[in-house]
Design a protein around this motif. Structure first.
Motif, PDB file in Angstrom:
ATOM      1  N   ALA A 379      17.362  45.482  35.978  1.00 55.04           N
ATOM      2  CA  ALA A 379      17.094  45.645  34.545  1.00 55.04           C
ATOM      3  C   ALA A 379      15.600  45.572  34.282  1.00 55.04           C
ATOM      4  O   ALA A 379      14.873  44.839  34.960  1.00 55.04           O
ATOM      5  N   THR A 380      15.169  46.332  33.285  1.00 53.56           N
ATOM      6  CA  THR A 380      13.788  46.241  32.792  1.00 53.56           C
ATOM      7  C   THR A 380      13.832  46.171  31.275  1.00 53.56           C
ATOM      8  O   THR A 380      14.822  46.551  30.649  1.00 53.56           O
ATOM      9  N   GLN A 381      12.767  45.687  30.682  1.00 53.98           N
ATOM     10  CA  GLN A 381      12.711  45.545  29.226  1.00 53.98           C
ATOM     11  C   GLN A 381      11.281  45.759  28.744  1.00 53.98           C
ATOM     12  O   GLN A 381      10.324  45.231  29.345  1.00 53.98           O
ATOM     13  N   THR A 382      11.128  46.559  27.688  1.00 53.03           N
ATOM     14  CA  THR A 382       9.841  46.764  27.031  1.00 53.03           C
ATOM     15  C   THR A 382       9.938  46.241  25.611  1.00 53.03           C
ATOM     16  O   THR A 382      10.853  46.625  24.870  1.00 53.03           O
ATOM     17  N   GLU A 383       9.017  45.352  25.214  1.00 53.69           N
ATOM     18  CA  GLU A 383       9.026  44.810  23.856  1.00 53.69           C
ATOM     19  C   GLU A 383       7.618  44.859  23.282  1.00 53.69           C
ATOM     20  O   GLU A 383       6.655  44.474  23.949  1.00 53.69           O
ATOM     21  N   LEU A 384       7.517  45.335  22.066  1.00 57.23           N
ATOM     22  CA  LEU A 384       6.251  45.405  21.355  1.00 57.23           C
ATOM     23  C   LEU A 384       6.215  44.270  20.344  1.00 57.23           C
ATOM     24  O   LEU A 384       6.680  44.411  19.208  1.00 57.23           O
ATOM     25  N   VAL A 385       5.722  43.132  20.761  1.00 64.64           N
ATOM     26  CA  VAL A 385       5.722  41.944  19.917  1.00 64.64           C
ATOM     27  C   VAL A 385       4.655  42.101  18.833  1.00 64.64           C
ATOM     28  O   VAL A 385       3.495  42.377  19.126  1.00 64.64           O
ATOM     29  N   GLY A 386       5.075  41.925  17.589  1.00 64.14           N
ATOM     30  CA  GLY A 386       4.213  42.215  16.462  1.00 64.14           C
ATOM     31  C   GLY A 386       4.592  43.535  15.817  1.00 64.14           C
ATOM     32  O   GLY A 386       4.137  43.874  14.730  1.00 64.14           O
ATOM     33  N   ASP A 387       5.452  44.294  16.510  1.00 62.55           N
ATOM     34  CA  ASP A 387       6.004  45.533  15.979  1.00 62.55           C
ATOM     35  C   ASP A 387       7.521  45.398  15.899  1.00 62.55           C
ATOM     36  O   ASP A 387       8.263  46.322  16.201  1.00 62.55           O
ATOM     37  N   ASP A 388       7.970  44.177  15.529  1.00 63.06           N
ATOM     38  CA  ASP A 388       9.383  43.864  15.336  1.00 63.06           C
ATOM     39  C   ASP A 388      10.213  44.043  16.597  1.00 63.06           C
ATOM     40  O   ASP A 388      11.233  44.721  16.614  1.00 63.06           O
ATOM     41  N   ALA A 389       9.752  43.401  17.664  1.00 63.24           N
ATOM     42  CA  ALA A 389      10.489  43.422  18.920  1.00 63.24           C
ATOM     43  C   ALA A 389      11.867  42.790  18.766  1.00 63.24           C
ATOM     44  O   ALA A 389      12.822  43.197  19.419  1.00 63.24           O
ATOM     45  N   CYS A 390      11.982  41.777  17.919  1.00 65.21           N
ATOM     46  CA  CYS A 390      13.251  41.068  17.755  1.00 65.21           C
ATOM     47  C   CYS A 390      14.197  41.779  16.793  1.00 65.21           C
ATOM     48  O   CYS A 390      15.411  41.684  16.931  1.00 65.21           O
ATOM     49  N   SER A 401      -1.743  46.333  13.564  1.00 66.09           N
ATOM     50  CA  SER A 401      -3.136  46.436  14.011  1.00 66.09           C
ATOM     51  C   SER A 401      -3.304  45.931  15.435  1.00 66.09           C
ATOM     52  O   SER A 401      -4.304  46.236  16.091  1.00 66.09           O
ATOM     53  N   GLU A 402      -2.343  45.138  15.907  1.00 66.15           N
ATOM     54  CA  GLU A 402      -2.377  44.681  17.289  1.00 66.15           C
ATOM     55  C   GLU A 402      -0.957  44.378  17.742  1.00 66.15           C
ATOM     56  O   GLU A 402      -0.092  44.029  16.930  1.00 66.15           O
ATOM     57  N   ILE A 403      -0.718  44.506  19.020  1.00 63.61           N
ATOM     58  CA  ILE A 403       0.611  44.320  19.595  1.00 63.61           C
ATOM     59  C   ILE A 403       0.476  43.539  20.891  1.00 63.61           C
ATOM     60  O   ILE A 403      -0.448  43.781  21.688  1.00 63.61           O
ATOM     61  N   LEU A 404       1.387  42.605  21.110  1.00 64.07           N
ATOM     62  CA  LEU A 404       1.519  41.955  22.406  1.00 64.07           C
ATOM     63  C   LEU A 404       2.573  42.741  23.183  1.00 64.07           C
ATOM     64  O   LEU A 404       3.761  42.677  22.869  1.00 64.07           O
ATOM     65  N   LEU A 405       2.133  43.506  24.153  1.00 62.53           N
ATOM     66  CA  LEU A 405       3.052  44.299  24.958  1.00 62.53           C
ATOM     67  C   LEU A 405       3.676  43.393  26.019  1.00 62.53           C
ATOM     68  O   LEU A 405       2.973  42.805  26.836  1.00 62.53           O
ATOM     69  N   ARG A 406       4.994  43.295  25.999  1.00 62.04           N
ATOM     70  CA  ARG A 406       5.716  42.426  26.929  1.00 62.04           C
ATOM     71  C   ARG A 406       6.631  43.288  27.793  1.00 62.04           C
ATOM     72  O   ARG A 406       7.513  43.987  27.275  1.00 62.04           O
TER      73      ARG A 406
END
Length: 644
Positions: A379-390, A401-406
């Protein structure tokens, strides 16, 4: 100071006597000062309960015990209680906890050593017998399948990878432990509700087949088991909480007839209201008519709440039924490894940059795996935290304006993960602009999978040991041992009650319609049970509940959570609490440590649902009492709120 004498085991308390039970811990790692505040507060408490264990806690503790035979219990508990041992004895307050984990005897001996260091006497009762890890081969040889409650699969294929297996005990061994008049009761995997019900069984001498009173004790325990969640913590209308400092933890004022009041210490922070109690009642709920425990089945659709003054809620009307002939087992097994790495991606075009960087990373990852002759990971997962990853699709479009790429990977083999962890930092200089380093190569962690199953009640029997630490003695003395205890006969148990998912009568509201988030007419609480997320959606008025019951269907919730809830969505009505309970199957990426998701426990799902905009009658909003309305600021459209 003399000890408060315990009531005789077979005597009932005086008519009208109140028993106060407080809670000082909702999980392992909770507020370390909560016990001190509860014990030293202005309201004297007869009992304090402390919950430390979650489904996967036992596997962590088993690993600790494998390295150190004296370990395997929650050491945080010792640090919290040691400075208060003298005060506990002076006040006569009894402490009940499941902090014993997989080594309750070791925890008790550490407590006795702490008391000896202070020149204090201490009596500790130890509840054990729940750890059945060594018994699994015998159970399987005896034709027990220990089938997963989630999938129905037998446990045999993963039995050689089990690291923990603990049966859930209830209140019976806690009551037995309290009969020895201990200062502290240390348990292993006793249910969160059982440590409260056990105190009430002992104090009121309720018969073990008085299902309604037992159910009342279960509901009482469920309300306080998560600590401050009942007193304003995690509350939807968080602005109404008067102060977040000196936060008050819940206190129950219990009567022998099964009624009780939920409150907190006067002057402490937090909030107790029908709304805060409703949210906690809906937390981690399944079928509301059949809340299953080893002691009884509680019917949450029978609960009645009423305000009883400031920070006081009266609870009554609870009914119950005999338990099933089974005990639940929380087992855990090793299931490979996972890792997650993060990078800060800055604007302009932060979302496009983050997506481009993720595409680049996964393409190079696959190329490196091919070069090394390795297969694709599980499994893999891409989440853009700060762009409503949840929250995903439930969120209106905006420009971050900024994103934590996880980026995360899971597999049964370490090798693909080793490729990934070295690859991620190597891309920083060869991708889009605006990348900030958040750390070096990500670390690997072991995946422990949760396996819930059932066993016959007779397959796991509790025992109680009592240790006495005298001030002058360097070692505790074993006073008594009881067990294995026998469970009450439940062979005549009734079939589980079921409630029809009917729709309450909906008042007609002619006139203007308005667009508003569900937050305008509801509040909510969510949580997890394995790979299933629970969302309790609670109307702000009876009329709001009727509208929700008519319009917020399981199908609509499934559609709103598309891409998140991969399985079925089930809906249950709880009219007495103005609530709907939704169960979202396959919504947490496998649940527990298997999940690669940022929100692996579904804690944010309730807030996501409340953001959904719907069309409601304007007059419906007028049915909500002023005190139950959300803060006006929370109802601003998303863009205006961000600009404010």
């Amino acid at each position: 100071m003399p000890r408060h004498p315990a009531p005789p085991p077979t005597s009932c308390p005086p008519v009208g006597r109140m028993v106060r039970v407080g809670n000082a811990s909702g999980y392992w790692g909770d507020d370390p000062a909560a016990l001190r505040r509860q014990l030293l507060g202005p309201t004297p408490l007869d009992y304090i309960s402390m919950d430390f264990l979650a489904e996967l806690s036992m596997s962590i503790l088993q690993k600790q015990r494998a390295k150190d035979p004296a370990a395997g219990w929650a050491r945080d508990f010792l640090a919290q209680v040691t400075p208060l041992l003298g005060e506990l004895r002076r006040r006569g307050t009894k402490l009940i906890t499941n902090a014993g984990g997989v080594n309750p005897r070791g925890c008790a001996e550490a407590l006795c050593a702490a008391a000896h260091t202070q020149g204090l006497g201490l009596r500790v009762a130890v509840v054990s017998g729940d750890d059945i890890l060594a018994d699994v081969p015998r159970l399987l040889a005896g034709s027990e399948r220990m089938a997963s409650m989630d999938t129905g699969a037998p446990i045999a294929p993963v039995a050689d990878r089990l690291v923990a297996a603990n049966a859930y005990f209830g209140a019976l061994p806690v009551r037995e432990a309290l009969r020895s008049d201990p200062d502290i009761v240390i348990c292993g995997r006793v249910t969160d509700t059982g440590i409260t019900l056990g105190a009430l069984l002992h104090a009121f001498d309720w018969p073990l087949d008085d299902w309604d009173r037992l159910a009342a004790g279960i509901v009482a325990g469920h309300i306080i088991e998560c600590g401050a969640q009942a007193t304003g913590g995690n509350f939807t209308d968080w602005q109404k909480v008067n102060t977040w400092s000196d936060f008050g933890y819940p206190i129950l004022e219990c009567q022998a007839d099964g009624t009780f009041v939920v409150t907190k210490h006067p002057g402490s922070g937090g909030l107790v209201s029908c709304a805060t109690v409703r949210e906690q009642l809906l937390y981690e709920m399944g079928e509301p008519t059949a809340y299953l425990t080893p002691d009884c089945i509680a019917d949450f659709t029978s609960i009645r709440l009423a305000a009883d003054g400031p920070d006081r809620v009266r609870v009554s009307g609870i009914t119950g039924h005999p338990p099933t002939p089974f005990l639940k087992v929380s087992a855990a097994y090793t299931a490979g490894y996972k890792t997650s790495g993060t990078l800060i991606i800055c604007g302009p075009d932060a979302r496009a940059k983050a997506q481009a960087f993720a595409t680049l990373c996964w393409a190079r990852f696959e190329a490196e795996l091919d070069h090394a002759g390795l297969g694709r990971p599980e499994a893999t997962q891409t989440e853009l935290v700060g762009d409503d990853a949840c929250h995903g699709r439930l969120t209106p479009t905006h420009t971050p304006s900024e994103i934590l790429l996880r980026l995360s990977v899971r597999d049964g083999d370490r090798q693909p993960l080793e490729v990934f962890r070295k690859l991620l930092p190597s891309l920083i200089l060869s991708g889009p602009a605006g990348v900030a380093v958040t750390g070096g190569a990500p670390q690997l962690s072991e995946v422990i999978s949760y396996w819930p199953c059932l066993i016959p009640r007779a397959a796991a029997l509790p025992r109680v040991d009592v240790l006495e630490q005298r001030p002058v003695s360097p070692e505790p003395q074993r006073l008594a041992a009881t067990g294995p205890l026998s469970w009450p006969d439940v062979s005549g148990s009734q079939a589980l009650p079921r409630a029809a998912d009917g729709r309450p009568r909906l008042t007609s509201f002619p006139g203007r319609r308005v667009r508003a988030p569900l937050l305008a007419i509801a509040h909510a609480r969510s949580g997890d049970k394995g790979d299933t997320a629970n969302i309790g959606l609670i109307g702000r008025s009876p009329e709001s509940f009727a509208w929700l019951a008519r319009h917020v269907t399981a199908a609509r919730v499934k559609r709103w959570f598309a891409g998140i809830a991969l399985g079925q969505v089930h809906r249950h009505l709880v009219p007495n609490l103005w609530a709907l309970n939704f169960l979202l199957d396959e919504a947490l990426g496998g649940g527990g440590t298997r999940s690669l998701r940022l929100d692996a426990q579904g804690k944010t799902f309730a807030q996501a649902l409340l953001r959904v905009e719907v069309t409601v009658p304007a007059a419906l909003l007028d049915t909500i009492a002023e005190a139950d309305r959300p803060s006006p600021g929370e109802l601003l459209p998303t863009r205006r709120r961000r600009q404010a």
